[in-house]
Scaffold this motif. Sequence first.
Motif, PDB file in Angstrom:
ATOM      1  N   GLU A 167       6.972  42.303  13.415  1.00 20.94           N
ATOM      2  CA  GLU A 167       8.006  42.735  12.477  1.00 20.94           C
ATOM      3  C   GLU A 167       8.174  44.252  12.519  1.00 20.94           C
ATOM      4  O   GLU A 167       9.294  44.759  12.544  1.00 20.94           O
ATOM      5  CB  GLU A 167       7.654  42.277  11.057  1.00 20.94           C
ATOM      6  CG  GLU A 167       8.669  42.680  10.018  1.00 20.94           C
ATOM      7  CD  GLU A 167      10.026  42.024  10.177  1.00 20.94           C
ATOM      8  OE1 GLU A 167      11.027  42.623   9.727  1.00 20.94           O
ATOM      9  OE2 GLU A 167      10.113  40.928  10.769  1.00 20.94           O
ATOM     10  N   ALA A 168       7.062  44.976  12.540  1.00 25.09           N
ATOM     11  CA  ALA A 168       7.136  46.440  12.598  1.00 25.09           C
ATOM     12  C   ALA A 168       7.789  46.891  13.901  1.00 25.09           C
ATOM     13  O   ALA A 168       8.640  47.790  13.905  1.00 25.09           O
ATOM     14  CB  ALA A 168       5.743  47.053  12.459  1.00 25.09           C
ATOM     15  N   LEU A 191      11.192  49.035  14.420  1.00 24.93           N
ATOM     16  CA  LEU A 191      11.193  50.309  15.136  1.00 24.93           C
ATOM     17  C   LEU A 191      12.221  50.325  16.263  1.00 24.93           C
ATOM     18  O   LEU A 191      12.943  51.305  16.438  1.00 24.93           O
ATOM     19  CB  LEU A 191       9.809  50.584  15.729  1.00 24.93           C
ATOM     20  CG  LEU A 191       8.726  50.977  14.750  1.00 24.93           C
ATOM     21  CD1 LEU A 191       7.377  51.007  15.452  1.00 24.93           C
ATOM     22  CD2 LEU A 191       9.028  52.312  14.134  1.00 24.93           C
ATOM     23  N   MET A 192      12.291  49.244  17.001  1.00 19.40           N
ATOM     24  CA  MET A 192      13.201  49.211  18.152  1.00 19.40           C
ATOM     25  C   MET A 192      14.620  48.847  17.755  1.00 19.40           C
ATOM     26  O   MET A 192      15.556  49.162  18.473  1.00 19.40           O
ATOM     27  CB  MET A 192      12.686  48.218  19.202  1.00 19.40           C
ATOM     28  CG  MET A 192      11.328  48.588  19.766  1.00 19.40           C
ATOM     29  SD  MET A 192      11.168  50.299  20.300  1.00 19.40           S
ATOM     30  CE  MET A 192      12.115  50.263  21.790  1.00 19.40           C
ATOM     31  N   ALA A 194       5.410  53.675  13.229  1.00 20.96           N
ATOM     32  CA  ALA A 194       4.880  52.309  13.114  1.00 20.96           C
ATOM     33  C   ALA A 194       4.117  52.139  11.802  1.00 20.96           C
ATOM     34  O   ALA A 194       4.234  51.100  11.143  1.00 20.96           O
ATOM     35  CB  ALA A 194       3.972  51.996  14.305  1.00 20.96           C
ATOM     36  N   ALA A 195       3.345  53.152  11.404  1.00 18.67           N
ATOM     37  CA  ALA A 195       2.614  53.090  10.135  1.00 18.67           C
ATOM     38  C   ALA A 195       3.579  52.987   8.967  1.00 18.67           C
ATOM     39  O   ALA A 195       3.366  52.215   8.031  1.00 18.67           O
ATOM     40  CB  ALA A 195       1.713  54.315   9.979  1.00 18.67           C
ATOM     41  N   ARG A 206       3.889  49.878   6.370  1.00 18.33           N
ATOM     42  CA  ARG A 206       3.820  50.105   4.923  1.00 18.33           C
ATOM     43  C   ARG A 206       4.990  49.424   4.222  1.00 18.33           C
ATOM     44  O   ARG A 206       4.824  48.719   3.233  1.00 18.33           O
ATOM     45  CB  ARG A 206       3.827  51.604   4.633  1.00 18.33           C
ATOM     46  CG  ARG A 206       3.982  51.923   3.154  1.00 18.33           C
ATOM     47  CD  ARG A 206       4.186  53.396   2.908  1.00 18.33           C
ATOM     48  NE  ARG A 206       4.515  53.629   1.512  1.00 18.33           N
ATOM     49  CZ  ARG A 206       5.103  54.698   1.069  1.00 18.33           C
ATOM     50  NH1 ARG A 206       5.424  55.664   1.894  1.00 18.33           N
ATOM     51  NH2 ARG A 206       5.374  54.834  -0.197  1.00 18.33           N
ATOM     52  N   ARG A 207       6.179  49.627   4.748  1.00 17.65           N
ATOM     53  CA  ARG A 207       7.367  49.037   4.120  1.00 17.65           C
ATOM     54  C   ARG A 207       7.318  47.508   4.134  1.00 17.65           C
ATOM     55  O   ARG A 207       7.693  46.864   3.162  1.00 17.65           O
ATOM     56  CB  ARG A 207       8.630  49.541   4.815  1.00 17.65           C
ATOM     57  CG  ARG A 207       8.890  50.990   4.520  1.00 17.65           C
ATOM     58  CD  ARG A 207      10.098  51.510   5.235  1.00 17.65           C
ATOM     59  NE  ARG A 207      10.174  52.943   5.072  1.00 17.65           N
ATOM     60  CZ  ARG A 207      11.290  53.604   5.003  1.00 17.65           C
ATOM     61  NH1 ARG A 207      12.437  52.972   5.074  1.00 17.65           N
ATOM     62  NH2 ARG A 207      11.282  54.907   4.867  1.00 17.65           N
ATOM     63  N   ILE A 208       6.849  46.942   5.215  1.00 18.07           N
ATOM     64  CA  ILE A 208       6.747  45.484   5.309  1.00 18.07           C
ATOM     65  C   ILE A 208       5.750  44.961   4.281  1.00 18.07           C
ATOM     66  O   ILE A 208       6.030  43.981   3.579  1.00 18.07           O
ATOM     67  CB  ILE A 208       6.331  45.063   6.739  1.00 18.07           C
ATOM     68  CG1 ILE A 208       7.470  45.361   7.720  1.00 18.07           C
ATOM     69  CG2 ILE A 208       5.958  43.593   6.788  1.00 18.07           C
ATOM     70  CD1 ILE A 208       7.050  45.340   9.174  1.00 18.07           C
TER      71      ILE A 208
END
Length: 191
Positions: free
Chosen positions: A55-56, A60-61, A79-80, A84-86
């Motif tokens: 998911e992250a 990002l992409m 990515a961090a 965090r948001r997820i």
Amino acid sequence: MTGVTAILDALPPADAATAALLLPLVYDDLRRLAAHRLAHEAPGQTLEPTALVHEAYLRLMGDQAEASWDNRGHFFAAAAEAMRRILVENARRKHALKRGGDQARRPLDEAELLAPEPREDLLALDEALTQLAATDRTAAALVQLRYFGGLPIPEAARVLNISARSADRLWSYARAWLHQKVQGAGREKPS
């Protein structure tokens, strides 16, 4: 220059070829960071490290406007932030009334437990981290890299372009500040 940085420099950021070349290079590191982060979550977490990484990575992409990274450290900081948001979105979903957020989840064998397990309140941490970012962006970024990204102090210091000693002092300050805010938020809730 690392292979990740070389790929990020050579290709357009949101290009499908970038994703195909970048994923094998960063997957193990992202999976390790996700597993580290999820190990600190409350019992009953339904996200698996693989799902969190995927998911992250998709976020990002897939984000055309923000998919531009200077180097490996910048990519892992992004990515961090995505992880965090997820995790925060997942915690908010679980606390939603329509999903039984006002009900306490209890395992069947809770009566056999001698002491309840300590539980972090991810929503209170997120709120406190947002407040910290308003007053000290570097401290908030360091917490994000360390807590959600799992980076050690020296690597987080390199990403933030500060000395390891400064990062160590800032980490102590930020932890104490966040602890005070999170503990204060816990006392304000009605019993």
